[in-house]
Design a protein around this motif. Structure first.
Motif, mmCIF file in Angstrom:
data_model
loop_
_atom_site.group_PDB
_atom_site.id
_atom_site.type_symbol
_atom_site.label_atom_id
_atom_site.label_comp_id
_atom_site.label_asym_id
_atom_site.label_seq_id
_atom_site.Cartn_x
_atom_site.Cartn_y
_atom_site.Cartn_z
ATOM 1 N N ILE B 113 -12.663 -38.439 -21.174
ATOM 2 C CA ILE B 113 -11.829 -39.119 -20.167
ATOM 3 C C ILE B 113 -12.533 -39.127 -18.819
ATOM 4 C CG2 ILE B 113 -10.385 -37.147 -19.413
ATOM 5 C CD1 ILE B 113 -8.060 -39.309 -19.611
ATOM 6 N N ILE B 114 -13.261 -38.056 -18.480
ATOM 7 C CA ILE B 114 -13.911 -38.096 -17.159
ATOM 8 C C ILE B 114 -15.016 -39.148 -17.139
ATOM 9 C CG2 ILE B 114 -13.279 -35.758 -16.423
ATOM 10 C CD1 ILE B 114 -16.017 -34.807 -17.182
ATOM 11 N N HIS B 115 -15.673 -39.337 -18.267
ATOM 12 C CA HIS B 115 -16.741 -40.345 -18.254
ATOM 13 C C HIS B 115 -16.187 -41.763 -18.332
ATOM 14 C CE1 HIS B 115 -20.086 -37.678 -17.960
ATOM 15 N NE2 HIS B 115 -19.445 -36.858 -18.756
ATOM 16 N N ALA B 116 -15.084 -41.941 -19.028
ATOM 17 C CA ALA B 116 -14.455 -43.266 -19.033
ATOM 18 C C ALA B 116 -13.986 -43.617 -17.623
ATOM 19 C CB ALA B 116 -13.293 -43.298 -20.005
ATOM 20 N N ALA B 117 -13.434 -42.622 -16.902
ATOM 21 C CA ALA B 117 -12.992 -42.860 -15.528
ATOM 22 C C ALA B 117 -14.192 -43.135 -14.625
ATOM 23 C CB ALA B 117 -12.200 -41.659 -15.021
ATOM 24 N N ARG B 118 -15.280 -42.403 -14.837
ATOM 25 C CA ARG B 118 -16.474 -42.603 -14.018
ATOM 26 C C ARG B 118 -17.023 -44.014 -14.192
ATOM 27 N NH1 ARG B 118 -21.794 -42.207 -15.397
ATOM 28 N NH2 ARG B 118 -21.288 -41.451 -17.474
ATOM 29 N N GLN B 160 -4.750 -21.012 -14.383
ATOM 30 C CA GLN B 160 -4.226 -22.119 -13.590
ATOM 31 C C GLN B 160 -4.397 -23.414 -14.385
ATOM 32 O OE1 GLN B 160 -5.391 -22.396 -9.375
ATOM 33 N NE2 GLN B 160 -5.805 -24.537 -9.761
ATOM 34 N N PRO B 161 -3.395 -24.303 -14.370
ATOM 35 C CA PRO B 161 -3.547 -25.555 -15.141
ATOM 36 C C PRO B 161 -4.369 -26.598 -14.392
ATOM 37 C CG PRO B 161 -1.402 -25.494 -14.120
ATOM 38 C CD PRO B 161 -2.058 -24.188 -13.784
ATOM 39 N N PHE B 162 -4.770 -27.621 -15.130
ATOM 40 C CA PHE B 162 -5.411 -28.790 -14.537
ATOM 41 C C PHE B 162 -4.415 -29.549 -13.671
ATOM 42 C CE2 PHE B 162 -8.708 -29.522 -18.051
ATOM 43 C CZ PHE B 162 -9.761 -29.224 -17.227
ATOM 44 N N ASN B 163 -4.911 -30.152 -12.626
ATOM 45 C CA ASN B 163 -4.151 -31.162 -11.893
ATOM 46 C C ASN B 163 -4.685 -32.503 -12.384
ATOM 47 O OD1 ASN B 163 -3.210 -33.012 -10.085
ATOM 48 N ND2 ASN B 163 -3.686 -31.824 -8.264
ATOM 49 N N LEU B 164 -3.975 -33.112 -13.326
ATOM 50 C CA LEU B 164 -4.531 -34.283 -14.006
ATOM 51 C C LEU B 164 -4.808 -35.466 -13.073
ATOM 52 C CD1 LEU B 164 -2.508 -34.257 -17.348
ATOM 53 C CD2 LEU B 164 -4.581 -33.043 -16.776
ATOM 54 N N ALA B 171 -12.931 -38.140 -10.889
ATOM 55 C CA ALA B 171 -13.911 -38.689 -11.824
ATOM 56 C C ALA B 171 -14.142 -40.176 -11.603
ATOM 57 C CB ALA B 171 -13.460 -38.428 -13.259
ATOM 58 N N GLY B 172 -13.218 -40.856 -10.908
ATOM 59 C CA GLY B 172 -13.474 -42.254 -10.585
ATOM 60 C C GLY B 172 -12.426 -43.249 -11.037
ATOM 61 N N ALA B 173 -11.259 -42.786 -11.484
ATOM 62 C CA ALA B 173 -10.225 -43.724 -11.930
ATOM 63 C C ALA B 173 -9.748 -44.573 -10.759
ATOM 64 C CB ALA B 173 -9.054 -42.961 -12.530
ATOM 65 N N THR B 174 -9.391 -45.825 -11.027
ATOM 66 C CA THR B 174 -8.994 -46.719 -9.936
ATOM 67 C C THR B 174 -7.497 -46.971 -9.892
ATOM 68 O OG1 THR B 174 -9.633 -48.533 -11.377
ATOM 69 C CG2 THR B 174 -11.183 -47.897 -9.679
ATOM 70 N N TYR B 175 -6.743 -46.438 -10.842
ATOM 71 C CA TYR B 175 -5.279 -46.496 -10.759
ATOM 72 C C TYR B 175 -4.779 -45.163 -11.287
ATOM 73 C CZ TYR B 175 -0.464 -48.079 -11.265
ATOM 74 O OH TYR B 175 0.890 -48.207 -11.144
ATOM 75 N N ALA B 194 -0.353 -51.092 -14.470
ATOM 76 C CA ALA B 194 -1.590 -50.581 -15.046
ATOM 77 C C ALA B 194 -2.169 -51.565 -16.061
ATOM 78 C CB ALA B 194 -1.332 -49.235 -15.702
ATOM 79 N N LEU B 195 -1.283 -52.248 -16.797
ATOM 80 C CA LEU B 195 -1.772 -53.213 -17.784
ATOM 81 C C LEU B 195 -2.491 -54.366 -17.094
ATOM 82 C CD1 LEU B 195 1.311 -53.397 -20.152
ATOM 83 C CD2 LEU B 195 -0.941 -52.559 -20.763
ATOM 84 N N HIS B 196 -1.987 -54.748 -15.921
ATOM 85 C CA HIS B 196 -2.619 -55.855 -15.205
ATOM 86 C C HIS B 196 -3.734 -55.393 -14.279
ATOM 87 C CE1 HIS B 196 1.244 -57.872 -16.355
ATOM 88 N NE2 HIS B 196 0.332 -58.737 -16.747
ATOM 89 N N HIS B 197 -3.916 -54.078 -14.184
ATOM 90 C CA HIS B 197 -4.969 -53.559 -13.306
ATOM 91 C C HIS B 197 -6.320 -53.702 -13.997
ATOM 92 C CE1 HIS B 197 -6.788 -50.920 -10.323
ATOM 93 N NE2 HIS B 197 -7.397 -50.309 -11.318
ATOM 94 N N LYS B 198 -7.308 -54.080 -13.203
ATOM 95 C CA LYS B 198 -8.653 -54.194 -13.750
ATOM 96 C C LYS B 198 -9.369 -52.888 -13.488
ATOM 97 C CE LYS B 198 -11.514 -58.080 -13.971
ATOM 98 N NZ LYS B 198 -12.666 -58.164 -13.204
ATOM 99 N N GLY B 199 -9.755 -52.201 -14.540
ATOM 100 C CA GLY B 199 -10.416 -50.920 -14.371
ATOM 101 C C GLY B 199 -9.632 -49.823 -15.071
ATOM 102 N N PHE B 200 -10.058 -48.592 -14.843
ATOM 103 C CA PHE B 200 -9.480 -47.463 -15.554
ATOM 104 C C PHE B 200 -8.158 -47.067 -14.913
ATOM 105 C CE2 PHE B 200 -9.002 -43.030 -16.717
ATOM 106 C CZ PHE B 200 -9.381 -43.036 -18.054
ATOM 107 N N ALA B 201 -7.065 -47.254 -15.643
ATOM 108 C CA ALA B 201 -5.741 -46.924 -15.127
ATOM 109 C C ALA B 201 -5.211 -45.718 -15.875
ATOM 110 C CB ALA B 201 -4.795 -48.105 -15.296
ATOM 111 N N PHE B 202 -4.706 -44.749 -15.128
ATOM 112 C CA PHE B 202 -4.228 -43.519 -15.740
ATOM 113 C C PHE B 202 -2.816 -43.224 -15.267
ATOM 114 C CE2 PHE B 202 -3.491 -38.953 -15.372
ATOM 115 C CZ PHE B 202 -3.682 -38.565 -16.687
ATOM 116 N N ILE B 203 -1.917 -42.990 -16.209
ATOM 117 C CA ILE B 203 -0.546 -42.609 -15.860
ATOM 118 C C ILE B 203 -0.207 -41.324 -16.601
ATOM 119 C CG2 ILE B 203 1.873 -43.278 -15.897
ATOM 120 C CD1 ILE B 203 0.881 -46.183 -16.087
ATOM 121 N N GLU B 204 0.180 -40.318 -15.844
ATOM 122 C CA GLU B 204 0.638 -39.079 -16.459
ATOM 123 C C GLU B 204 2.161 -39.138 -16.560
ATOM 124 O OE1 GLU B 204 -0.068 -35.579 -14.106
ATOM 125 O OE2 GLU B 204 0.784 -34.269 -15.632
#
Lengths: 102, 280
Positions: B113-118, B160-164, B171-175, B194-204
């Motif tokens: 995921i970090i490389h996909a975001a990058r 300590q947990p991750f802050n996603l 890492a470089g996500a744009t949404y 996010a579906l209409h966003h161009k680039g890596f969109a992440f929703i937690e």
């Protein structure tokens, strides 16, 4: 509905009415729809569905305003609401002569 | 007014393999709500659903791919993002949605995921975060809050947990957005964006896990939802560094980041593919 002051355009405001439909055999009895219904339309029934859970039951059908919140919070795709078209007979002074017959 | 008997057509039934419903998720599990929010967003987005693919990894949320009546892919553990990346690169016209859990995306598949975001690959990633490994029996995960009890940390989680959101943003996500299953309308709208966003969109998506996590931390599903109602704060545009997951201090929700950056495919075409005129 209770207002602290009667809105001037009360005649024009159309409060939609909904009917809740429950697919009982999909329900797992989590109670989210009952707890989060803003108009308190549902309650837990005493009967069991095929899986042994208590599905919700409509206790207050007239209060439903078709907000769809039960539909979108339900994790099991087991409940949804549909809009009831307004009945021109009940709507007293409204001018719209009911276009939909059904 | 009469209560109609069970009617067979839920509005989302067209997008669901109804023969597999009721699904395996436990009573009170939040994955179902996140799943239906995702389907609702797809249903209303106006996208060509014949060109939409849902990819899932392994875990409870990994089951989602099997329940959609779309082209879907249930991949190996942690590898949802690599499969989705390959699919997007081979057929850029596809709309690829990754629907998976926190363990699959951030622990087993953390590197992917970090490389996909990058690279800013044009994917929509929905991460259902239930704070533990639910399917295998509620073990501690990379997202389990400090001091929370799980099967493998009976005296409380010392880590300590991750802050996603911060992780993917760094890492470089744009949404980047975070919602809970209680904020379903915001979540649905966010998925649409996010579906209409161009680039890596992440929703937690924060979701209760009553069987794995709630049972050991004395949280009934409705208690968890109450927590989501009382201890969250919607702050669009907040710095993802503020979005640390701690219900004692309050959890920040909202759309944190939305920016534009050339996607992986655009950059590749620009630098590695010669224009036809130059080639000829």
């Amino acid at each position: 509905m209770k207002f602290w002051r009667t809105p001037l355009d009360l005649q024009d405001i159309h409060v939609s009415k909904g009917m809740v439909l429950i697919l009982e055999d999909r329900c797992k009895g989590c109670g989210y729809c009952i707890a989060f219904c803003p108009r308190d339309v549902l309650h837990e029934s005493t009967r069991f569905n095929a899986k042994g859970y208590h599905p919700p039951e409509v206790k207050n059908p007239d209060a439903c305003v078709n907000c769809h919140y039960c539909e979108i919070i339900c994790p099991d795709l087991a409940i949804f609401s549909v809009e009831i078209p307004p009945h021109p007979v009940n709507a007293g002074p409204s001018e719209d002569n009911g276009s939909t017959g059904s | 007014m009469k209560k109609a008997k069970a009617s067979p057509s839920h509005p989302l039934d067209a997008l669901v393999r109804t023969e597999r419903i009721p699904h395996i998720w436990c009573p009170g599990c939040g994955i179902g709500t996140a799943f239906s929010a995702c389907l609702m967003a797809l249903h209303t987005s106006g996208l060509d659903l014949d060109k939409t693919v849902m990819v899932s990894g392994i875990g409870c949320s990994g089951r989602a791919a099997g329940y959609t009546r779309l082209d879907s892919y249930h991949t190996t553990h942690g590898r949802a993002i690599p499969f989705a990346t390959g699919m997007k690169l081979a057929k850029p016209e596809l709309q690829v949605i990754v629907f998976s859990g926190d363990g699959d995306l951030f622990a087993i598949g953390g590197n992917h995921i970090i490389h996909a975001a990058r690279r800013n690959i044009d994917l929509t990633v929905l991460c259902v975060n239930n704070l533990n490994y639910g399917m295998t029996g509620g073990q501690v995960a990379a997202t389990t809050p400090t001091l929370a009890k799980t099967t493998t940390t009976p005296r409380g989680n010392p880590e300590q947990p991750f802050n996603l959101p911060l992780l993917v943003y760094a890492a470089g996500a744009t949404y980047v957005a975070r919602w809970t299953i209680l904020h379903t309308r915001d979540l649905t709208q966010s998925v649409q964006e996010a579906l209409h966003h161009k680039g890596f969109a992440f929703i937690e998506v924060l979701a209760p896990c009553p069987t794995g996590y709630g049972r050991r931390n004395k949280e009934r599903p409705l208690d968890t939802l109450k927590l989501y109602q009382e201890r969250t704060l919607i702050k669009n545009g907040a710095n993802p560094a503020e979005a640390f997951l701690d219900f004692e201090r309050g959890v920040v929700l909202g759309k944190f980041v939305e920016e534009q950056r050339p996607t992986c495919i655009e950059m590749y075409d620009r630098t590695c593919r010669l224009p036809d005129s130059a080639a000829g």
